[in-house]
Design a protein around this motif. Structure first.
Motif, PDB file in Angstrom:
ATOM      1  N   THR A   1      35.917 -38.101 -65.618  1.00 16.81           N
ATOM      2  CA  THR A   1      35.319 -36.802 -65.256  1.00 16.81           C
ATOM      3  C   THR A   1      34.429 -36.818 -64.030  1.00 16.81           C
ATOM      4  O   THR A   1      34.096 -35.759 -63.504  1.00 16.81           O
ATOM      5  CB  THR A   1      34.429 -36.269 -66.397  1.00 16.81           C
ATOM      6  OG1 THR A   1      33.335 -37.193 -66.577  1.00 16.81           O
ATOM      7  CG2 THR A   1      35.195 -36.143 -67.696  1.00 16.81           C
ATOM      8  N   GLY A   2      33.973 -37.979 -63.600  1.00 16.98           N
ATOM      9  CA  GLY A   2      33.008 -38.002 -62.502  1.00 16.98           C
ATOM     10  C   GLY A   2      31.627 -37.504 -62.913  1.00 16.98           C
ATOM     11  O   GLY A   2      30.753 -37.351 -62.070  1.00 16.98           O
ATOM     12  N   TYR A   3      31.456 -37.211 -64.198  1.00 20.61           N
ATOM     13  CA  TYR A   3      30.153 -36.914 -64.842  1.00 20.61           C
ATOM     14  C   TYR A   3      29.555 -35.539 -64.528  1.00 20.61           C
ATOM     15  O   TYR A   3      28.641 -35.110 -65.222  1.00 20.61           O
ATOM     16  CB  TYR A   3      29.099 -37.984 -64.501  1.00 20.61           C
ATOM     17  CG  TYR A   3      29.505 -39.391 -64.856  1.00 20.61           C
ATOM     18  CD1 TYR A   3      29.506 -39.812 -66.195  1.00 20.61           C
ATOM     19  CD2 TYR A   3      29.894 -40.300 -63.887  1.00 20.61           C
ATOM     20  CE1 TYR A   3      29.878 -41.106 -66.524  1.00 20.61           C
ATOM     21  CE2 TYR A   3      30.269 -41.598 -64.218  1.00 20.61           C
ATOM     22  CZ  TYR A   3      30.254 -42.005 -65.532  1.00 20.61           C
ATOM     23  OH  TYR A   3      30.625 -43.278 -65.859  1.00 20.61           O
ATOM     24  N   VAL A   4      30.013 -34.860 -63.479  1.00 18.97           N
ATOM     25  CA  VAL A   4      29.371 -33.590 -63.108  1.00 18.97           C
ATOM     26  C   VAL A   4      29.383 -32.614 -64.289  1.00 18.97           C
ATOM     27  O   VAL A   4      28.360 -32.015 -64.639  1.00 18.97           O
ATOM     28  CB  VAL A   4      30.072 -32.966 -61.882  1.00 18.97           C
ATOM     29  CG1 VAL A   4      29.535 -31.570 -61.603  1.00 18.97           C
ATOM     30  CG2 VAL A   4      29.906 -33.872 -60.665  1.00 18.97           C
ATOM     31  N   ASN A   5      30.549 -32.481 -64.921  1.00 20.27           N
ATOM     32  CA  ASN A   5      30.652 -31.522 -66.026  1.00 20.27           C
ATOM     33  C   ASN A   5      29.946 -32.029 -67.283  1.00 20.27           C
ATOM     34  O   ASN A   5      29.552 -31.227 -68.134  1.00 20.27           O
ATOM     35  CB  ASN A   5      32.116 -31.222 -66.334  1.00 20.27           C
ATOM     36  CG  ASN A   5      32.748 -30.378 -65.245  1.00 20.27           C
ATOM     37  OD1 ASN A   5      32.053 -29.799 -64.411  1.00 20.27           O
ATOM     38  ND2 ASN A   5      34.068 -30.304 -65.241  1.00 20.27           N
TER      39      ASN A   5
ATOM     40  N   ARG B   1      21.437 -38.020 -66.227  1.00 18.51           N
ATOM     41  CA  ARG B   1      22.256 -39.072 -65.615  1.00 18.51           C
ATOM     42  C   ARG B   1      21.707 -40.456 -65.990  1.00 18.51           C
ATOM     43  O   ARG B   1      22.476 -41.363 -66.324  1.00 18.51           O
ATOM     44  CB  ARG B   1      22.301 -38.896 -64.095  1.00 18.51           C
ATOM     45  CG  ARG B   1      23.197 -37.735 -63.664  1.00 18.51           C
ATOM     46  CD  ARG B   1      23.241 -37.543 -62.161  1.00 18.51           C
ATOM     47  NE  ARG B   1      24.137 -36.450 -61.800  1.00 18.51           N
ATOM     48  CZ  ARG B   1      25.452 -36.555 -61.638  1.00 18.51           C
ATOM     49  NH1 ARG B   1      26.035 -37.728 -61.772  1.00 18.51           N
ATOM     50  NH2 ARG B   1      26.188 -35.503 -61.340  1.00 18.51           N
ATOM     51  N   GLU B   2      20.410 -40.610 -65.941  1.00 19.41           N
ATOM     52  CA  GLU B   2      19.850 -41.923 -66.275  1.00 19.41           C
ATOM     53  C   GLU B   2      19.949 -42.201 -67.770  1.00 19.41           C
ATOM     54  O   GLU B   2      20.211 -43.326 -68.186  1.00 19.41           O
ATOM     55  CB  GLU B   2      18.421 -42.036 -65.747  1.00 19.41           C
ATOM     56  CG  GLU B   2      18.459 -42.341 -64.261  1.00 19.41           C
ATOM     57  CD  GLU B   2      17.137 -42.171 -63.541  1.00 19.41           C
ATOM     58  OE1 GLU B   2      16.120 -41.885 -64.210  1.00 19.41           O
ATOM     59  OE2 GLU B   2      17.134 -42.309 -62.292  1.00 19.41           O
TER      60      GLU B   2
ATOM     61  N   ARG C   1      35.643 -42.753 -67.159  1.00 17.67           N
ATOM     62  CA  ARG C   1      36.479 -43.036 -65.991  1.00 17.67           C
ATOM     63  C   ARG C   1      37.174 -41.765 -65.499  1.00 17.67           C
ATOM     64  O   ARG C   1      37.796 -41.800 -64.449  1.00 17.67           O
ATOM     65  CB  ARG C   1      37.512 -44.088 -66.393  1.00 17.67           C
ATOM     66  CG  ARG C   1      38.217 -44.795 -65.246  1.00 17.67           C
ATOM     67  CD  ARG C   1      37.281 -45.469 -64.274  1.00 17.67           C
ATOM     68  NE  ARG C   1      37.937 -46.549 -63.547  1.00 17.67           N
ATOM     69  CZ  ARG C   1      37.433 -47.094 -62.434  1.00 17.67           C
ATOM     70  NH1 ARG C   1      36.289 -46.659 -61.930  1.00 17.67           N
ATOM     71  NH2 ARG C   1      38.059 -48.085 -61.836  1.00 17.67           N
TER      72      ARG C   1
ATOM     73  N   ARG D   1      26.469 -30.845 -66.776  1.00 11.76           N
ATOM     74  CA  ARG D   1      26.403 -29.401 -67.039  1.00 11.76           C
ATOM     75  C   ARG D   1      26.440 -29.111 -68.536  1.00 11.76           C
ATOM     76  O   ARG D   1      25.706 -28.249 -69.030  1.00 11.76           O
ATOM     77  CB  ARG D   1      27.586 -28.687 -66.371  1.00 11.76           C
ATOM     78  CG  ARG D   1      27.495 -28.671 -64.850  1.00 11.76           C
ATOM     79  CD  ARG D   1      28.731 -28.028 -64.233  1.00 11.76           C
ATOM     80  NE  ARG D   1      28.696 -28.170 -62.779  1.00 11.76           N
ATOM     81  CZ  ARG D   1      29.737 -28.010 -61.972  1.00 11.76           C
ATOM     82  NH1 ARG D   1      30.923 -27.676 -62.475  1.00 11.76           N
ATOM     83  NH2 ARG D   1      29.615 -28.160 -60.672  1.00 11.76           N
TER      84      ARG D   1
ATOM     85  N   LEU E   1      30.091 -45.102 -70.082  1.00 11.38           N
ATOM     86  CA  LEU E   1      30.980 -44.957 -68.926  1.00 11.38           C
ATOM     87  C   LEU E   1      32.098 -43.973 -69.218  1.00 11.38           C
ATOM     88  O   LEU E   1      32.662 -43.963 -70.307  1.00 11.38           O
ATOM     89  CB  LEU E   1      31.587 -46.314 -68.566  1.00 11.38           C
ATOM     90  CG  LEU E   1      30.582 -47.389 -68.152  1.00 11.38           C
ATOM     91  CD1 LEU E   1      31.292 -48.719 -67.949  1.00 11.38           C
ATOM     92  CD2 LEU E   1      29.831 -46.973 -66.886  1.00 11.38           C
TER      93      LEU E   1
ATOM     94  N   ILE F   1      29.024 -37.991 -76.493  1.00 13.45           N
ATOM     95  CA  ILE F   1      28.389 -36.917 -77.258  1.00 13.45           C
ATOM     96  C   ILE F   1      27.257 -37.479 -78.127  1.00 13.45           C
ATOM     97  O   ILE F   1      26.157 -36.912 -78.171  1.00 13.45           O
ATOM     98  CB  ILE F   1      29.444 -36.165 -78.118  1.00 13.45           C
ATOM     99  CG1 ILE F   1      30.333 -35.308 -77.202  1.00 13.45           C
ATOM    100  CG2 ILE F   1      28.765 -35.312 -79.192  1.00 13.45           C
ATOM    101  CD1 ILE F   1      31.470 -34.594 -77.909  1.00 13.45           C
TER     102      ILE F   1
ATOM    103  N   CYS G   1      30.196 -50.123 -72.273  1.00  8.61           N
ATOM    104  CA  CYS G   1      30.852 -48.835 -72.045  1.00  8.61           C
ATOM    105  C   CYS G   1      30.288 -47.697 -72.876  1.00  8.61           C
ATOM    106  O   CYS G   1      30.393 -46.544 -72.493  1.00  8.61           O
ATOM    107  CB  CYS G   1      32.353 -48.959 -72.269  1.00  8.61           C
ATOM    108  SG  CYS G   1      32.845 -48.988 -74.001  1.00  8.61           S
TER     109      CYS G   1
ATOM    110  N   LEU H   1      22.247 -41.309 -69.768  1.00  7.05           N
ATOM    111  CA  LEU H   1      23.620 -41.602 -70.188  1.00  7.05           C
ATOM    112  C   LEU H   1      24.228 -42.779 -69.414  1.00  7.05           C
ATOM    113  O   LEU H   1      25.432 -43.004 -69.461  1.00  7.05           O
ATOM    114  CB  LEU H   1      24.506 -40.357 -70.017  1.00  7.05           C
ATOM    115  CG  LEU H   1      24.123 -39.155 -70.883  1.00  7.05           C
ATOM    116  CD1 LEU H   1      25.038 -37.967 -70.580  1.00  7.05           C
ATOM    117  CD2 LEU H   1      24.181 -39.492 -72.374  1.00  7.05           C
ATOM    118  N   GLU H   2      23.362 -43.517 -68.744  1.00  7.76           N
ATOM    119  CA  GLU H   2      23.835 -44.603 -67.894  1.00  7.76           C
ATOM    120  C   GLU H   2      24.643 -45.651 -68.657  1.00  7.76           C
ATOM    121  O   GLU H   2      25.514 -46.304 -68.097  1.00  7.76           O
ATOM    122  CB  GLU H   2      22.615 -45.283 -67.253  1.00  7.76           C
ATOM    123  CG  GLU H   2      22.928 -46.057 -66.029  1.00  7.76           C
ATOM    124  CD  GLU H   2      21.650 -46.537 -65.338  1.00  7.76           C
ATOM    125  OE1 GLU H   2      21.757 -47.033 -64.227  1.00  7.76           O
ATOM    126  OE2 GLU H   2      20.557 -46.423 -65.929  1.00  7.76           O
TER     127      GLU H   2
END
Ligand code: FES
Ligand code: FES
Lengths: 793, 166
Positions: B145-149, B134-135, B143, B152, B141, B115, B45, B137-138
């Motif tokens: 935020t959906g990672y979009v922000n 994205r890769e 659960r 950003r 995990l 962070i 995680c 921080l793979e």
């Protein structure tokens, strides 16, 4: 001074200051003098009689304080509660927190060790001797209902817990010979909620009573239930939900570990802590979904919907937990969704199996319903050779038809499906993607493109107490708020809903700031401690804002009313002549004299000169019970690329236009949509809890149970339309679950659309490469059209 | 029992530990550095991520004894001045500030690890593409935020750290 309204501003969150710097207060952070640690021995068998448990080998070992079996605690541990007995003849088995005679799922607690150190407590579990007599596992719902099936609870004589029917209109006529009927069987796979913070509980004896800190969504409900289960008086229990790291329904529960930890603190007169490991959590924190849906949609040849028939089997697991049987009922009302029908029938049977109990998971019943109807509508469009969006348009409730009472008897207050759809189509580039899809089909490209639509609604703002009563739920659906005006004019807001990531401290501050005309920074929001916020129904079902936010508005109104009397006295005017705006009271139509709410607060505190009969307090409470649910809706569009040779699905674009009514904080709303999308997409593509034929949970680590990472998910395009709800003064609807509810069918519709030309009309979830590839192979592996595929493929 | 000497967020600690004690439990239970949470038992995680001599590690995958002689930075010490102010004015490291600015956290449980992993990612690659973030921080995990922000926020922090505010 008039300032811009706080409501609608994208305020950065107050809670973040502590969360980004590690100054958090998770339950597992708590260390108390003399604290003991408990570890649970858990059943490795899905179903067995306990012949003997012997903890004597543990007692006397270094660091061990106590060890107990289920039998040792049988007299005081009670039975874990089910608060939603959905029918009069529902079968509710006893649910001892620690098993006494029989275990019914892998992971069920059978004994516990209390030690001075968490490593020692865990080590000692090995020294407990236990003798099981295996019984047959019950793993398949349909088999469980067959004649002569092995029973999960042999004393009950059946594996069926209840059957709950509903019907409206003439279903037979709707499905008459002249109707076009599409029938399907869909499976809602079992899911693991997996909030990132594991469950954790600490109980400390204090005076005559106990304080429990728990990673829970429901401190208030929990306190009441603990009192009822253990017999400890309610006023001697304080429950605190400190910082809570996500819930998604999984912490809407009264758990075995909470009850046992409380009993251990009571017996040993010491603080006791339990924190689950992730594997333990995946096995024994309640699961979600797990339904078999037999569904049928009837329409006229021209595409007008006539009737809908739904037959569900819902896997309860081994026991009924807090709202286990109610979850499919929350879906019962939502299958008709945004469409108009002449007739509707629904029936659901709850089935016992030897698996972890299911219960609320983000959306709770509504994702299942939305999935079935949105998949069916796509299938009907194929049957009728109609564009799936056009078929939806022909059948949805038009914006001028609101308020509209659906065939499922819900009255949707407001909505505008046309507007949301229009916006989504523009953002998505629907026509262009359809052209590309046609082109790829034409070329026989190995990578095919599919487009998935989901025009959804849901019910939020749980819930009108009257309706909950009609549905046999054990409590009401109101929420409470208190506002305390401090002498310096600063404000404490107390809410009965209990945040765990939703940003209440920020959003509630924005509401109070507007209502009272005080600065955002001057408001503190308190929640999640039954001693600080004594009344509450807590957080789930996208209810906090629609119900709790409304209670806050009402409490603020009462503060202003009280302050107005005192302000009139200070300004030497009559109360009717006083107006209040932007935090200032003045005599109507004149700029001066004036006094601010802060000055009134100080004058009220001093109480030197209050009007006759007025008490020296502005503080106010309110309890709001909604008259109706709220109904967020939206249009989600998904474009998926499917590699027909490997079965791999890649989301190319995802557009979500949601109408959640008035928005208090757009930043928070967008975040809720993003997170919801991730969980709904995860059901469509990645996640599934798998039990083997013995009843072992194969997916019991985060290495086996695939929670998507950043690399697995796309960028989302989100936007909103805003049709205010008319059932609450804020005009809000709720947003916590919308993304999850909408996205699963949007994605699966896209996947099926991409490979439909092979003759595929369904792919079982999750649409893993294996499931997609098999679906293509089983359908024959060749496009049904004569287009053929290029050489070399 | 073996002795371990570490410097954690600028403070030096020394003492005996059980050989099997995980670094993450050493930080949380022995040193009271509870800002670093634990989210799993299979190192999937990333919630427990800290910087060990400047490199990000999942502190649940190491024993405390393996950290002997190391300098550890946790979320609590990422920026010496990063005190949580009552009104939540932005404080701290550019990545911390960006997480708040872009609403890259909800419950905040994954946030310390996310962070710390992002700080390490930007040290390695100061100008990453979205895909590289994205890769990169793979292993962490989230659960909520959906990672979009999160993407950003990391982009914005990257720009600030490079001195080219976005
Ligand atoms: S707690 Fe270390 S990776 Fe999960
Ligand atoms: S913010 Fe909750 S897990 Fe990431």
């Amino acid at each position: 001074m008039t300032t811009a309204p706080e409501v609608g501003r994208d305020r950065r969150r107050k809670e973040d200051a502590r969360l980004i710097t590690g100054r958090t207060n998770w339950t597992d952070n708590i260390q108390l003098p003399g604290m003991l640690y408990v570890a649970f021995l858990r059943s490795p068998m899905a179903h067995a009689r306990i012949r003997n448990v012997d903890v004597s080998g543990v007692l006397g070992q270094d660091g061990v304080v106590a060890a107990y079996t289920g039998a040792d605690l049988a007299a005081e541990q009670g039975s874990l509660p089910c608060a939603w007995p959905v029918t009069e003849d529902i079968v509710i088995p006893d649910h001892p927190p620690m098993a006494v005679d029989e275990v019914r799922y892998v992971g069920e607690a059978v004994a516990c060790v209390v030690a001075t150190d968490r490593y020692v407590a865990a080590d000692m579990l090995e020294l407990i001797e236990i003798d099981y007599e295996p019984l047959p596992p019950v793993l398949d719902m349909e088999a469980a209902l067959a004649e002569g099936a092995s029973l999960v609870h042999s004393d009950k004589g059946t594996n069926a817990s209840f059957t709950w029917p509903f019907s409206a209109g003439d279903v037979d006529a709707a499905f008459g010979d002249d109707a076009v009927v599409v029938s399907r069987r869909y499976v809602q796979q079992r899911l693991i909620p997996a909030a990132m913070e594991p469950r954790s509980v600490v109980v400390a004896p204090e005076g005559d009573g106990y304080t429990m800190w728990s990673a829970t969504q429901i401190p208030h409900v929990l306190r009441l239930m603990l009192a009822m289960v253990t017999g400890i008086a309610e006023h001697q229990l304080r429950v605190v939900a400190p910082d809570v790291g996500g819930g998604f329904g999984s912490k809407l529960q009264v758990t075995a570990e909470e009850v046992i930890t409380l009993l251990l603190a009571k017996r040993l007169r010491k603080p006791v802590k339990w924190t689950e490991g992730r594997t333990e959590g995946i096995q024994t924190t309640h699961h979600g979904r797990d339904q078999i849906q037999k569904v049928a949609l009837a329409a006229d040849r021209d595409g007008r919907f006539r009737g809908l028939k739904i037959e569900l089997l819902a896997d309860m697991g081994a026991y009924l937990m807090l709202v286990t049987p109610g979850v499919p009922l929350l879906g019962a009302f939502m299958f008709p969704a945004i469409y108009k029908f002449d007739a509707y029938s629904f029936t659901c049977t709850g089935v016992f199996t030897t698996k972890m109990p299911t219960d609320a998971y983000r959306g709770a019943g509504r994702p299942e319903a939305t999935y079935a109807i949105e998949r069916l509508v796509d299938e009907m469009a194929v049957e009728l050779r109609m564009d799936p969006m056009e078929l939806r348009r022909r059948n949805w409730i038009k914006h001028e038809e609101f308020p509209y009472t659906t065939i499922a008897t819900l009255t949707y207050d407001t909505g505008n499906y046309e507007a949301a759809t229009e916006k989504a189509l523009q953002l998505f580039g629907y026509d262009k993607l359809r052209a590309e899809q046609a082109d790829r089909r034409e070329r026989g490209d190995a990578v095919q493109l599919g487009i998935g639509i989901s025009t959804f609604t849901e019910m939020c703002g749980l819930a009108p107490s009257r309706i909950l009563g009609q549905l046999a739920y054990g409590a009401g659906g109101w929420e409470s708020a208190s506002v305390r005006m401090l002498p310096t004019g600063k404000v404490e807001v107390v809410t009965g809903s209990s945040a765990h990531g939703q940003g209440h401290e920020t959003a509630w501050s924005q509401i109070a700031a507007d209502q009272l005309g005080v600065p955002f920074e001057d408001v503190t929001v308190l929640h999640g401690d039954t001693r600080v916020s004594p009344k509450g129904m807590d957080t789930y079902g996208s209810r906090s804002l629609a119900v709790g936010g409304t209670a806050l508005v009402q409490a603020c109104d009462r503060v202003v009313d009280k302050a107005k009397r005192i302000a009139a006295h200070m300004l030497e005017a009559s109360e009717e002549d006083i107006e209040f705006e932007g935090g200032t009271f003045r005599v109507r139509g004149t700029p001066e004299p004036a006094t601010t709410i802060q000055e009134v607060a100080l004058a009220t505190f001093a109480a030197h000169d209050l009007p006759e009969g007025v008490e020296a307090s502005l503080d106010s409470d309110a309890t709001f019970d909604p008259e109706n649910f709220s109904y967020p809706h939206g249009t989600h569009l998904c474009a998926a690329e499917v590699d027909t040779e490997t079965g791999m699905v890649k989301l190319r674009s995802y557009v979500a236009v949601d109408d959640v009514g008035v928005v208090i904080n757009p930043l928070i709303v967008e975040g809720q949509v993003h997170g919801g999308l991730a969980q709904g997409i995860a059901q469509a593509l990645y996640e599934e809890a798998v039990y083997d034929s013995e009843g072992n949970l194969l997916t019991s680590t985060l290495a086996d149970y695939l929670i998507p990472s950043a690399a697995d998910l796309p960028e989302f395009v989100t936007d909103r339309t805003e049709t205010p709800s008319t059932t609450n003064p804020l005009g809000v609807k709720g947003v916590g679950e919308a993304g999850t509810i909408a996205s699963t069918p949007a994605v699966v519709n896209a996947v099926v659309d991409a490979i439909r030309q092979f003759g595929v009309n369904d792919v079982p979830m999750p649409c893993s490469p294996e499931h997609v590839w098999r679906a293509i192979q089983e359908a024959g592996g060749e496009p049904a059209t004569t287009l053929g595929r290029g050489p070399g493929r | 029992m073996p002795r371990v000497r570490t410097t954690v967020d600028g403070v030096t600690y020394e003492g005996e530990v059980e050989a099997r004690l995980l670094l993450t439990h050493y930080l949380r239970d022995r040193l009271g550095k509870v800002g670093t949470p634990i989210g799993c038992d299979t190192s999937n995680c990333g919630a427990c991520t800290v910087l060990l001599d400047g490199m990000s590690v999942k502190s649940c995958t190491m024993l405390a004894v393996q950290a002997d002689g190391s300098e550890i930075t946790t979320i609590e010490g990422l920026d010496g001045q990063a005190a949580a102010s009552a009104n939540g004015e932005a404080a701290g490291h550019p990545v911390q500030k960006a997480f708040r600015e872009f609403h890259a956290l909800q419950c905040g449980y994954c946030t310390p690890g996310m962070i710390m992993a992002a700080v390490d990612l930007l040290r390695d690659n100061p100008d990453p593409s979205d895909t590289e973030i994205r890769e990169g921080l793979e292993g962490n995990l989230c659960r909520c935020t959906g990672y979009v922000n999160i993407v950003r926020a990391v982009q914005s922090a990257a720009a600030e750290l490079r001195g080219t505010p976005s």
